[in-house]
Design a protein around this motif. Structure first.
Motif, PDB file in Angstrom:
ATOM      1  N   ASN A 242      99.803 -52.748  83.000  1.00 40.63           N
ATOM      2  CA  ASN A 242     100.887 -53.673  83.349  1.00 40.63           C
ATOM      3  C   ASN A 242     101.881 -53.799  82.200  1.00 40.63           C
ATOM      4  O   ASN A 242     103.092 -53.876  82.416  1.00 40.63           O
TER       5      ASN A 242
ATOM      6  N   GLU B 199     104.046 -50.745  82.171  1.00 41.25           N
ATOM      7  CA  GLU B 199     105.111 -50.806  83.179  1.00 41.25           C
ATOM      8  C   GLU B 199     106.253 -51.698  82.706  1.00 41.25           C
ATOM      9  O   GLU B 199     107.428 -51.365  82.900  1.00 41.25           O
TER      10      GLU B 199
ATOM     11  N   LEU C 270     102.833 -43.875  85.786  1.00 40.15           N
ATOM     12  CA  LEU C 270     102.193 -45.177  85.625  1.00 40.15           C
ATOM     13  C   LEU C 270     101.547 -45.622  86.936  1.00 40.15           C
ATOM     14  O   LEU C 270     100.408 -46.120  86.954  1.00 40.15           O
TER      15      LEU C 270
ATOM     16  N   ILE D 241     107.590 -44.117  85.664  1.00 37.97           N
ATOM     17  CA  ILE D 241     107.049 -45.016  86.684  1.00 37.97           C
ATOM     18  C   ILE D 241     106.081 -44.274  87.590  1.00 37.97           C
ATOM     19  O   ILE D 241     105.000 -44.783  87.930  1.00 37.97           O
TER      20      ILE D 241
ATOM     21  N   ASP E 147     101.284 -52.558  94.916  1.00 41.20           N
ATOM     22  CA  ASP E 147     102.252 -51.596  94.385  1.00 41.20           C
ATOM     23  C   ASP E 147     103.077 -50.974  95.511  1.00 41.20           C
ATOM     24  O   ASP E 147     104.270 -50.693  95.339  1.00 41.20           O
TER      25      ASP E 147
END
Length: 551
Positions: A381, A384, A466, A463, A483
């Protein structure tokens, strides 16, 4: 739009049988919260005892339909897989979760009012108890709004959320508002900010089953990430990870060395995974759930499964190709099952427990224990949040820490760089962009409501990787669903052929599909609560669809 609801709705949401029962029992229970010890005991019931894992995992892209030749399903699974509004009752259904969360909120409010009746939080114990109650209330509302509403969109202040309840029931017909998602998030932040300075662990017997300090900041990290307040997400993650994040991560190599368990459950692996002494396990929750079976041994027979095709082309081996490996190159290897009606790659992450209530008949309840928060998730997290702030070097550092902890011993020297990320991600096709529109890929088109750079850019490639890492990290805990909502990922309902490859697509979950918000439970809707919107259908469409589904 706002909708007022009465006591009958909240009573239903908390599993109470009638208004009379509610009014008979609740005041007596509330008057007992008048000592530190009683408030501490009360707060044990402020944590959910049901979970979302079944209906969010089976609603995600972590499973495919293995086809009509596999008869191992039931109507409840059919409904959640097909994003149909659930009508079947089950301990793992949305109604049970809704009821449970509002009961947690009521309990937290009882504790808060009890503390106020004692003159406020004047002692260390009462300050910590108040912080725990606020965290429990915030967490329950956070899960409610993220399950039963569309994801937070900074540009849409009118999107409807859930009712944020901050006081116990005291009258026959109180009026509640179904707030907006924006209002829900503002209230959650208010409760979090009031709680975090005072969170402690002095009176916990087993801190890992409560909002201990690390769990509180892990929750705050996830909340601020969803709220698009990335600096705050990083700040809270730092509280958990400290200066040596590696010490807060799971030792996957230990799991790989454990002996196999019984036929249907890898007992040793699953029990170690939820060991309360492990630093990586920040908060554990116990729930009435068959997840220990469904996502363990029995998953290998289910019609809807995380199959070899998914594992190879979207999730496990697809990620391992980053370092030139396959499923065998992880420190902990997936359990693979193949054969007649067997096509599943299983991750054993929660135990199957059984609470016997009648020793004569052997009747009882299926239960499990699962991780609400882990150090590994907090690290991803934070990565991100760094990506969203375009602090790519820091994100790369976190992703390398996660990677070196997750890969097998032969790949510990592999390091992620921005150039390697771009080459890896840009070197693959987006999922469903092939001629058939059905083929898998780790990379999927993203349609978030917030701004990101164009496809193929540094940010978008970071992204994509991730998301793949977190997908592996949280399988099969149902967290992938969030997500999918947050990043606007469109996914199909895909039937596989006899060889385990995509045969046909039966439905799509598009970016603005209202089914991304799980429908308000049927009993609550029947009592007058405003349902989540659904697409309109032409006369007869519903009947035709039902016939197809029941064929």
């Amino acid at each position: 739009m706002k909708k007022y609801i009465g006591l009958s709705i909240i009573a239903l949401s908390m599993g109470l049988t009638s208004c009379g029962d509610f009014l008979d029992e609740l005041p007596d229970n509330r008057t007992e919260a008048n000592t530190e010890e009683k408030i501490q005991k009360l707060l044990v019931a402020a944590y959910p005892t049901h979970d979302h894992m079944a209906f969010t995992e089976y609603g995600s892209d972590n499973v495919d339909d293995m086809g009509e030749s596999n008869p191992n399903t039931e109507r409840f699974l059919d409904e959640i897989y097909s994003w149909t509004d659930v009508t079947e009752e089950d301990n793992s259904d949305p109604e049970s979760y809704w009821m449970d969360l509002y009961q947690c909120i009521e309990t937290a409010n009882m504790a808060l009012e009890g503390i106020e009746s004692m003159g406020g939080a004047t002692t260390t114990t009462l300050k910590e108890a108040k912080a725990e109650a606020l965290l429990c209330r915030a967490y329950a509302h956070f899960m409610l709004v993220n399950v039963f509403a569309m994801h937070y969109d900074a540009n849409d202040p009118n999107a409807i959320g859930v009712s944020y309840v901050t006081a116990t029931e005291k009258e026959l017909n109180p009026q509640y508002q179904r707030e907006t998602v924006h209002e829900n998030y503002a209230h959650i932040e208010e409760d979090l900010e009031a709680a975090l300075p005072y969170v402690g662990e002095s009176y916990y017997t087993v801190p890992k089953y409560h909002f201990n300090i690390n769990a509180a900041y892990a929750f705050a990290t996830r909340f601020y990430l969803y709220y698009e307040k990335y600096d705050k997400a990083i700040e809270c993650a730092n509280k958990v990870l400290g200066t040596n994040p590696e010490t807060m991560l799971r030792d996957w190599s230990v799991l790989q060395k454990l002996p196999y368990g019984t036929r249907y459950q890898q007992d040793n692996v699953a029990n170690h995974f939820i060991d309360a002494t492990l630093k990586c396990n920040l908060m554990l929750l116990t729930s009435y759930s068959w997840a220990g079976l469904t996502f363990g041994g029995f998953s290998i027979w289910h019609r809807y499964s995380h199959n070899a095709y998914l594992g190879t082309n979207e999730t496990i081996t697809a990620l391992a190709r980053l370092w030139g490996g396959n499923y065998t190159t992880f420190a902990f290897q997936v359990k693979r099952y193949e054969g007649t009606n067997l096509n599943a790659w299983s991750m054993w992450r929660m135990p199957y427990l059984f609470e016997e209530i009648d020793p004569v008949t052997g009747n009882g309840y299926r239960k499990t224990v699962y991780n609400a928060f882990t150090g590994d998730e907090v690290l991803l997290n934070r990565a991100e949040a760094y990506i969203m702030l375009k602090q790519y070097d820091k994100a790369i550092d976190d992703m390398n820490i996660w990677l070196h902890n997750t890969v097998g011993s032969n790949y510990k020297n592999f390091a992620v760089t921005l150039e390697r990320v771009k080459a890896f991600i840009n070197g693959m096709q987006y999922a469903y962009d092939d001629a058939t529109g059905m083929e898998s890929s780790l990379k999927k088109h993203l349609h978030p409501k917030f701004a990101i750079d164009s496809e193929g850019s540094d940010q978008e490639c970071m992204i994509q990787l991730l998301l793949a890492m977190r997908r592996y990290e949280t399988m099969p805990e149902g967290k992938r669903w969030f997500d999918i909502k947050r990043w606007g990922i469109e996914i199909p309902r895909r039937t596989m052929d006899a060889s385990g490859r995509p045969l046909k697509i039966t439905d799509w979950l598009k970016v603005d599909d209202p089914r991304r918000a799980i429908q308000i439970p049927q009993k609550v809707r029947e009592a007058g609560y405003e349902p989540n919107p659904r697409l309109t259908t032409e006369p007869g469409d519903e009947i035709v669809a039902t016939c197809i589904n029941e064929k």
